[in-house]
Scaffold this active site. Structure first.
Site, short mmCIF file in Angstrom:
data_model
loop_
_atom_site.label_atom_id
_atom_site.label_comp_id
_atom_site.label_asym_id
_atom_site.label_seq_id
_atom_site.Cartn_x
_atom_site.Cartn_y
_atom_site.Cartn_z
N ARG A 87 0.82 -1.21 0.00
CA ARG A 87 0.00 0.00 0.00
C ARG A 87 0.86 1.26 0.00
O ARG A 87 0.67 2.15 -0.84
CB ARG A 87 -0.91 0.02 1.24
CG ARG A 87 -1.94 -1.10 1.33
CD ARG A 87 -2.93 -1.08 0.19
NE ARG A 87 -3.64 0.19 0.11
CZ ARG A 87 -4.16 0.67 -1.02
NH1 ARG A 87 -4.00 0.01 -2.17
NH2 ARG A 87 -4.82 1.80 -1.01
N CYS B 140 2.19 6.50 10.74
CA CYS B 140 1.23 7.48 10.22
C CYS B 140 0.59 8.25 11.38
O CYS B 140 0.38 9.47 11.28
CB CYS B 140 0.17 6.80 9.38
SG CYS B 140 -0.72 5.45 10.23
N ARG C 161 -6.59 -8.93 16.48
CA ARG C 161 -6.51 -8.65 15.05
C ARG C 161 -6.89 -9.83 14.17
O ARG C 161 -7.01 -9.70 12.96
CB ARG C 161 -5.11 -8.15 14.68
CG ARG C 161 -4.79 -6.80 15.30
CD ARG C 161 -3.56 -6.17 14.69
NE ARG C 161 -3.14 -4.99 15.44
CZ ARG C 161 -2.21 -4.16 15.04
NH1 ARG C 161 -1.58 -4.38 13.91
NH2 ARG C 161 -1.88 -3.10 15.77
#
Length: 481
Positions: A138, A289, A334
């Site tokens: 990505r 991020c 997760r």
């Protein structure tokens, strides 16, 4: 003539002006490495409507719409100057010219404001710096798009190769297709062709070698004509200095990690601590991020109000690290289906603040919830300030930070009352302050910070790479300190 006709005529006139700006913007970019901006937003390779929308967006920041009729004279003045590589904000030129009381002409004012980029002061154009992407997921593909977009005149950064593990038949064709089409970020802006025999992808004229390797030790980059390159590791497989140093093979001079670094690896948030990178630093990290989203506004608030303590809660889009359907995962939660659940998980962003902003002694805690959206996240930053203030004062301050400060490329500001996460797909800022959601009560402030955790972060990575490569060109007019 009716009001409707007047509005339509005005629109057509502005379309014509924007149309006339495109060749000037393109020529400055191709021939002189000059990027024309409006309030930190690039106008390079933008359509007529995009140019008009960028001008209109200024009302969200400055409080009033900016017209192309105001900025065109400054753009025309730039074309007459002996400019060197730089970024020039014609929105800021127009705004500062309005406030100037000396009676200068647009041409005189512009020449003075960008004097550092002209004549004997201008930076010499450099040879392109080779860049290699290790991993093509990505972030890797978005970084590739940005590198190709920024090739400009051929100076600056040049994407030379991508290193991946071979995935099977037609591997290169499938990877090129993923670069060409993206379900979130849309079509690649340009043309892509594939030469399977040469293992090459050609994107907008950029020849990109696809190198197949299972380990960094297998590659000699000089064999591909790559020298003194910056390698961007998008895999996250190695996080410490020992692991990342395996990339320092023949042809590679520096390694940049697109994940939080461990141990003594510097975690860099562009705009905050990129000036701490030493010339001999060979391995650095761009942090996460979320760290990039919270550290710039945290620094801004600490500089003005002081911060005694804080907590950040991130509501984060799901990522490839999660399962589509319930299945085994080494993490506790997760493994549960990402598109069907909100998933409580950990974030290292709060602890990473200390690395990027060591002068901030306040304790910062953090937690995270993954939610069923594919991109764009929001960080809720709750702060105990060093002094009491008001909501209006904080919003005015952050609006000005986003407009005129050295953090204006990191912090954006929006007042739209109906903004939602998808509105920020493609944002190039590290975070966007949502004015409507901001809460202030005495010495307590809560900031809601949107961020495109894919594209906005990729832009921050590119800024770090530009800095370490020496092609981060100065911006004019200079931001207020």
């Amino acid at each position: 003539m009716t009001v409707k006709d007047d509005s339509f005529t005005n629109w057509k006139n502005r379309e014509e002006i924007a149309e006339s700006m495109i060749p000037m913007i393109g020529k400055l970019h191709r021939e002189r490495d000059v990027t024309v901006l409006v309030h930190s937003r690039s106008l390079v390779n933008k359509s007529v409507v995009s140019i008009l929308k960028t001008h209109r967006f200024a009302r969200q920041i400055a409080g009033e719409e900016l017209s192309v009729t105001e900025t065109l004279p400054f753009l025309q003045a730039l074309t007459t100057l002996d400019l060197g590589p730089s970024q020039i904000d014609i929105g800021m030129l127009a705004a500062t010219y309005k406030a100037d009381t000396r009676g200068l002409s647009v041409e005189e004012f512009t020449a003075e404001a960008v004097a550092g980029a002209t004549g004997e002061n201008k930076i010499e154009r450099r040879e392109p710096r080779d860049v290699v992407l290790y991993g093509f997921g990505r972030i890797g593909r978005l970084v590739a798009r940005l590198l190709i977009e920024k090739t400009g005149s051929g100076n600056g950064l040049r994407l030379r190769a991508i290193v991946v593990r071979r995935g099977g038949d037609q591997d290169i064709v499938k990877r090129a297709s993923l670069l060409r089409r993206d379900s979130i970020h849309g079509q690649f802006q340009g043309t892509i062709t594939v030469d399977e025999a040469k293992s090459t992808i050609v994107a907008n004229g950029n020849e990109i070698k696809v190198i197949y390797a299972n380990d960094p030790s297998e590659v000699d980059y000089t064999a591909y004509g790559i020298n003194d390159a910056i390698l961007i590791d998008n895999t996250g497989k190695w996080r410490d200095r020992a692991g990342l140093s395996h990339h320092l093979r023949p042809g590679i001079a520096k390694v940049v990690l697109t994940a939080p670094g461990k141990g003594d690896v510097p975690n860099i948030v562009h705009g905050v601590n990129h000036d701490t990178i030493k010339p001999d630093d060979q391995v650095i990290s761009c942090a996460s991020c979320t760290t990039n989203a919270i550290v710039p506004p945290l620094k801004a608030m600490a500089d003005e109000y002081g911060v005694l303590r804080g907590h950040v809660e991130t509501v984060h889009s799901f990522t490839n690290d999660q399962n589509l359907l319930d299945n085994y995962h080494k993490a506790d939660r997760r493994g549960r289906s990402a598109p069907l659940n909100m998933v409580i998980t950990e974030t290292g962003a709060a602890s990473a603040v200390a690395k990027a902003l060591p002068e901030l002694k306040a304790p910062i805690t953090g937690s995270s919830i993954r939610v069923p959206v594919p991109d764009v996240s929001i960080a809720i930053l709750s702060l105990r300030l060093g002094r009491e203030t008001t909501r209006e004062e904080v919003l005015d301050y952050l609006r000005n930070v986003s407009l005129t400060s050295p953090l204006k490329r990191q912090i954006d500001f929006i007042t739209a009352p109906d903004a939602v996460s998808s509105d920020f797909i493609g944002s190039r800022h590290a975070s966007i302050v949502d004015a409507g959601a901001t809460k202030v009560d005495g010495d307590n402030a809560i900031l809601y910070l949107w961020y495109d955790n894919e594209f906005g972060y990729s832009c921050q990575v590119i800024r770090v790479v530009q800095h370490v490569s020496g092609v981060e060109y100065p911006t004019y007019p200079a931001p207020a300190v």
